[in-house]
Design a protein around this motif. Structure first.
Motif, short mmCIF file in Angstrom:
data_model
loop_
_atom_site.label_atom_id
_atom_site.label_comp_id
_atom_site.label_asym_id
_atom_site.label_seq_id
_atom_site.Cartn_x
_atom_site.Cartn_y
_atom_site.Cartn_z
N LYS A 61 10.15 6.62 5.05
CA LYS A 61 10.66 7.48 6.43
C LYS A 61 11.54 6.80 6.95
CE LYS A 61 8.37 9.81 10.11
NZ LYS A 61 7.05 10.12 11.01
N SER A 121 0.79 -1.10 -0.07
CA SER A 121 0.05 -0.15 -0.09
C SER A 121 0.82 1.37 0.11
CB SER A 121 -0.92 0.09 1.19
OG SER A 121 -0.16 0.35 2.39
N ASP A 122 0.19 2.14 -0.41
CA ASP A 122 0.94 3.67 -0.30
C ASP A 122 1.33 3.95 1.17
OD1 ASP A 122 0.47 3.92 -3.25
OD2 ASP A 122 -1.14 5.39 -2.86
N ASP A 123 0.78 3.71 1.98
CA ASP A 123 0.81 4.07 3.45
C ASP A 123 2.15 3.23 3.82
OD1 ASP A 123 -1.20 5.66 3.64
OD2 ASP A 123 -2.43 4.42 4.63
N LYS A 124 2.36 1.95 3.54
CA LYS A 124 3.25 0.91 3.75
C LYS A 124 4.59 1.53 3.16
CE LYS A 124 5.66 -2.61 5.44
NZ LYS A 124 5.96 -2.64 6.86
N ALA A 163 5.43 4.71 2.33
CA ALA A 163 5.74 5.98 2.89
C ALA A 163 6.44 5.73 4.21
CB ALA A 163 4.44 6.75 3.20
N GLU A 164 5.86 4.69 4.94
CA GLU A 164 6.63 4.34 6.20
C GLU A 164 7.83 3.70 6.11
OE1 GLU A 164 5.80 0.59 9.70
OE2 GLU A 164 4.21 1.44 8.14
#
Length: 503
Positions: free
Chosen positions: A490, A481-484, A486-487
């Motif tokens: 980071k 996913s996009d959230d994964k 991005a994490e």
């Protein structure tokens, strides 16, 4: 077609840790090959060097082995119509024009002994990018000019040869062509990596020569990437012309048929190198990338430029895990270990053994593994090693998007690490674009062969080269996913911060 009627093209692929000679047929298929591995010398921390004579010896061994195989298939060596050379770039040789002998060991591209020289030169220049509008490059330990300067300041044999007027510098292509044919030349791609060539005129820059303290007569003639430079004087390939020459990453660009603006490739070898074709005009990066010559396929051909991002440590990190740490017994094991865990477990490995290259350009960075807990296993460290290359590739791709104004949708990949399914899937996950791997992975050697064959008429034009270079591919798409994503990114940036200010 009878065996006696077939024609072939050879390619010398001189890399950082091995030399290979490959014989290609007119369809771009490898008919015979031989590899000669060797070790570089590490005399001091940060020093990486190798005897040019030993490099030449590895070429002779590889050629002999491949020719024996080629002859055993019923072919005559005379059926090889030309030979191309592709080589580790920036690595610098100093030799004597009278004796033809090396004056000192070659300084390998990832050697950082010149860091004090670099800092002094940057102070003198006022900026690391003072000459970037001329040569496309920042002043760093990476490029040949500072290696030449170090030799002039620290090697008595080099100093004495200058006084005699017999000093000659060159990159590995120059050394090999000189020893094979007697001609003192280089091509535009290798010359563009020295910090001494004006990338608009394709001549040695008087301003850069004066600043770095190198004389024009100490440098080879600059030629195109596809023309006859000379004829091999002795050995298995006697009488065959050397007719192609490209630095290894530019050769892979040709071998991947990245002939048009907007096409890009990434080669995963000892280091990792992404090139993005910008057409017949150079784009000068504002985001830490290099402006370089992509190729010039003939003396009258229009030169093509590229933006490049380089990662100092890629496959060599896997060798380090095997040879220095003992975490794995063989390179393929890293993929299996990586597959034993679902993610990196919070572990990041910044493989900055000799600093960070594009787009960071921090020679004070050093390798570090962060985020370790008692939960971490060998699998997490293995996965973090693969991810490190993929994160740095993401940083380069992001810079290319900003510089070119183009949203890259597909990345063509090649090199030893691409044989790992795990590595390719991780790369697609982190980039969030299609990652395409060709069936024929010998794209670097193929690029040199295509240039050499074009020069002598084995292939007629760029369209024929494209037909030969294109092959069946395997495509990879993101599964996270996009959230994964991005994490993960980071966490990588935090790890990079921890690697800085060590040296």
């Amino acid at each position: 077609m009878a065996k006696s009627d077939e024609v072939f093209v050879g390619a010398i692929d001189q890399g950082t840790s091995s030399t290979r000679f490959l014989v290609f047929n007119t369809k771009g298929q490898v008919v015979a090959s031989h590899q000669c591995e060797y070790e570089n010398h590490y005399a001091k921390a940060g020093w990486v060097e190798k005897s040019p004579e030993e490099i030449l010896g590895s070429v002779e061994t590889a050629v002999a082995g491949a020719c024996r195989r080629f002859n055993s298939l019923g072919y005559e060596t005379s059926q090889i119509k030309s030979v191309g050379i592709t080589n580790q770039r920036e690595t610098t040789v100093a030799f004597d024009a009278e004796t033809g002998k090396q004056l000192t060991n070659a300084i390998i591209w990832n050697d950082v002994r010149t860091k004090d020289v670099v800092r002094r030169l940057i102070d003198e220049a006022g900026s690391s990018t003072r000459f970037a509008a001329t040569n496309g490059l920042p002043i760093t330990t990476y490029f040949s000019a500072v290696k030449m300067r170090w030799m002039l300041e620290n090697v008595p044999e080099v100093q004495a040869a200058r006084e005699r007027g017999t000093l000659r510098f060159g990159t590995i292509d120059t050394w090999l062509i000189y020893k094979l044919t007697g001609q003192y030349v280089t091509d535009v791609t290798n010359a563009s990596r020295t910090m001494l060539m004006d990338i608009k005129t394709f001549q040695w820059s008087a301003e850069c020569l004066e600043f770095f303290g190198v004389k024009a007569e100490e440098l080879p003639e600059i030629r195109s990437s596809a023309e006859v430079y000379g004829t091999i004087g002795e050995g298995r390939l006697e009488g065959i012309p050397v007719a192609g020459c490209l630095g290894d990453q530019q050769a892979a660009m040709v071998g991947q048929s990245c002939f048009d603006p907007g096409e890009a490739k990434n080669t995963y070898g000892t280091g990792c190198f992404m090139l993005f074709n910008t057409g017949d005009k150079p784009i000068f990066s504002k985001n830490g990338l290099l402006t370089t010559v992509g190729f010039q396929l003939g003396p009258k051909a229009t030169p093509k430029y590229a933006l490049e991002g380089s990662i100092a440590v890629a496959g060599s990190a896997i060798q380090w895990l095997r040879d220095k740490i003992g975490l794995i017994a063989s390179p393929p094991e890293i993929g299996l270990l990586s597959d034993s865990v679902d993610d990196n477990g919070g572990v990041y490995f910044v493989t900055a053994f000799s600093g960070l290259f594009a787009p960071y350009w921090r020679d004070d960075a050093r390798g570090c593994i962060v985020g370790l807990t008692q939960y971490a296993t060998r699998g997490h460290i293995a996965r973090a090693t693969l991810e490190s290359v993929c994160y740095q590739t993401h940083a380069i791709l992001d810079a290319m998007r900003k510089d070119s104004g183009t949203e890259l949708r597909r990345l063509r990949v090649d090199g030893g690490m691409t044989s790992s399914e795990q590595m390719m899937q991780i790369q697609a996950d982190i980039l969030n674009i299609e990652v395409v791997r060709p069936e024929m992975l010998e794209t670097t050697a193929l690029g040199a062969a295509l240039a050499a064959g074009l020069a002598v008429g084995v292939w007629k034009d760029e369209s024929e080269l494209r037909q030969v270079a294109q092959s069946n591919v395997t495509a990879y798409w993101t599964r996270i996913s996009d959230d994964k994503r991005a994490e993960m990114l980071k966490g990588w940036e935090k790890a990079v911060e921890r690697s800085l200010d060590w040296a």
